[in-house]
Scaffold this active site. Structure first.
Site, PDB file in Angstrom:
ATOM      1  N   ASP A  29      -8.335  28.300  21.667  1.00  0.00           N
ATOM      2  CA  ASP A  29      -6.647  29.299  21.322  1.00  0.00           C
ATOM      3  C   ASP A  29      -6.174  30.217  22.209  1.00  0.00           C
ATOM      4  O   ASP A  29      -7.730  30.218  22.721  1.00  0.00           O
ATOM      5  CB  ASP A  29      -7.510  29.799  20.117  1.00  0.00           C
ATOM      6  N   ILE A  30      -5.168  30.423  22.612  1.00  0.00           N
ATOM      7  CA  ILE A  30      -5.102  31.214  23.705  1.00  0.00           C
ATOM      8  C   ILE A  30      -5.201  32.722  23.122  1.00  0.00           C
ATOM      9  O   ILE A  30      -5.361  34.075  24.221  1.00  0.00           O
ATOM     10  CB  ILE A  30      -2.955  31.754  23.993  1.00  0.00           C
ATOM     11  N   GLN A  92      -2.105  30.194   6.543  1.00  0.00           N
ATOM     12  CA  GLN A  92      -1.648  29.282   7.751  1.00  0.00           C
ATOM     13  C   GLN A  92      -1.055  29.567   8.431  1.00  0.00           C
ATOM     14  O   GLN A  92       0.802  29.841   7.995  1.00  0.00           O
ATOM     15  CB  GLN A  92      -2.071  27.496   7.434  1.00  0.00           C
ATOM     16  N   HIS A  98      -4.589  22.961  11.304  1.00  0.00           N
ATOM     17  CA  HIS A  98      -5.452  22.673  12.662  1.00  0.00           C
ATOM     18  C   HIS A  98      -7.114  23.317  11.981  1.00  0.00           C
ATOM     19  O   HIS A  98      -6.915  24.621  11.339  1.00  0.00           O
ATOM     20  CB  HIS A  98      -4.599  23.556  14.123  1.00  0.00           C
ATOM     21  N   PHE A  99      -7.746  22.589  13.069  1.00  0.00           N
ATOM     22  CA  PHE A  99      -9.348  23.553  12.467  1.00  0.00           C
ATOM     23  C   PHE A  99      -9.760  24.301  13.310  1.00  0.00           C
ATOM     24  O   PHE A  99      -9.192  23.988  14.500  1.00  0.00           O
ATOM     25  CB  PHE A  99     -10.152  22.185  12.704  1.00  0.00           C
ATOM     26  N   HIS A 100     -10.471  24.909  13.254  1.00  0.00           N
ATOM     27  CA  HIS A 100     -10.621  26.215  14.111  1.00  0.00           C
ATOM     28  C   HIS A 100     -13.041  25.843  14.622  1.00  0.00           C
ATOM     29  O   HIS A 100     -12.911  25.675  13.409  1.00  0.00           O
ATOM     30  CB  HIS A 100     -11.006  27.922  13.795  1.00  0.00           C
TER      31      HIS A 100
END
Ligand SMILES: [Zn+2]
Length: 134
Positions: A29-30, A92, A98-100
């Site tokens: 993740d940026i 979302q 997408h999972f974190h």
């Protein structure tokens, strides 16, 4: 298609790739919650959990487990949190599921969500509604 994750998957947008297999891509993740915060996505554009086949969900779960193990042994952390914001009501922001995976340390200051309780008979009310759909 104007999906930022599909562009990352296609290589049109650069990313720090953590893991890749036939069905899954994982990248940093940026805007990380903590260093090593990784986003795990199916390569196929699917918007939310209800769109995943069992096989696709399994592939993501297995990749997530593998990455979690690498985070534990590779980073100086003692745990990690995994979460999914499923649908816009749950924050979302990118409509590609997408999972974190967020590496965690003791006392990192990331608190639990606010908790409440149930009024009398309220738990039974909600339980019945969910169980009727299972
Ligand atoms: Zn997409």
């Amino acid at each position: 298609m104007d999906c930022i994750f599909c562009k990352i998957i296609a290589g049109d947008i650069p990313s720090y790739k953590v893991y890749e297999d036939k069905q899954v891509l994982a990248f940093f993740d940026i805007l990380p919650i903590s260093p090593g915060h990784t986003i795990i996505v199916p390569k196929k554009h699917l918007s939310d959990l209800e769109d995943l086949t069992n096989e696709e969900f399994s592939a993501i779960a297995l990749a997530t487990k593998k990455i979690g193990k690498a985070v534990l042994s590779g980073l100086d952390v003692k745990g990690y949190s995994i979460f999914l914001d499923n649908k816009s009501a749950a924050n979302q922001h990118v409509p590609h599921i997408h999972f974190h995976l967020v590496p965690r340390k003791e006392g990192d200051g990331l608190e639990r969500w606010p908790q409440s309780g149930y009024e009398q008979n309220e738990a039974e009310f909600f339980l019945k509604k969910i169980k009727a759909e299972l």
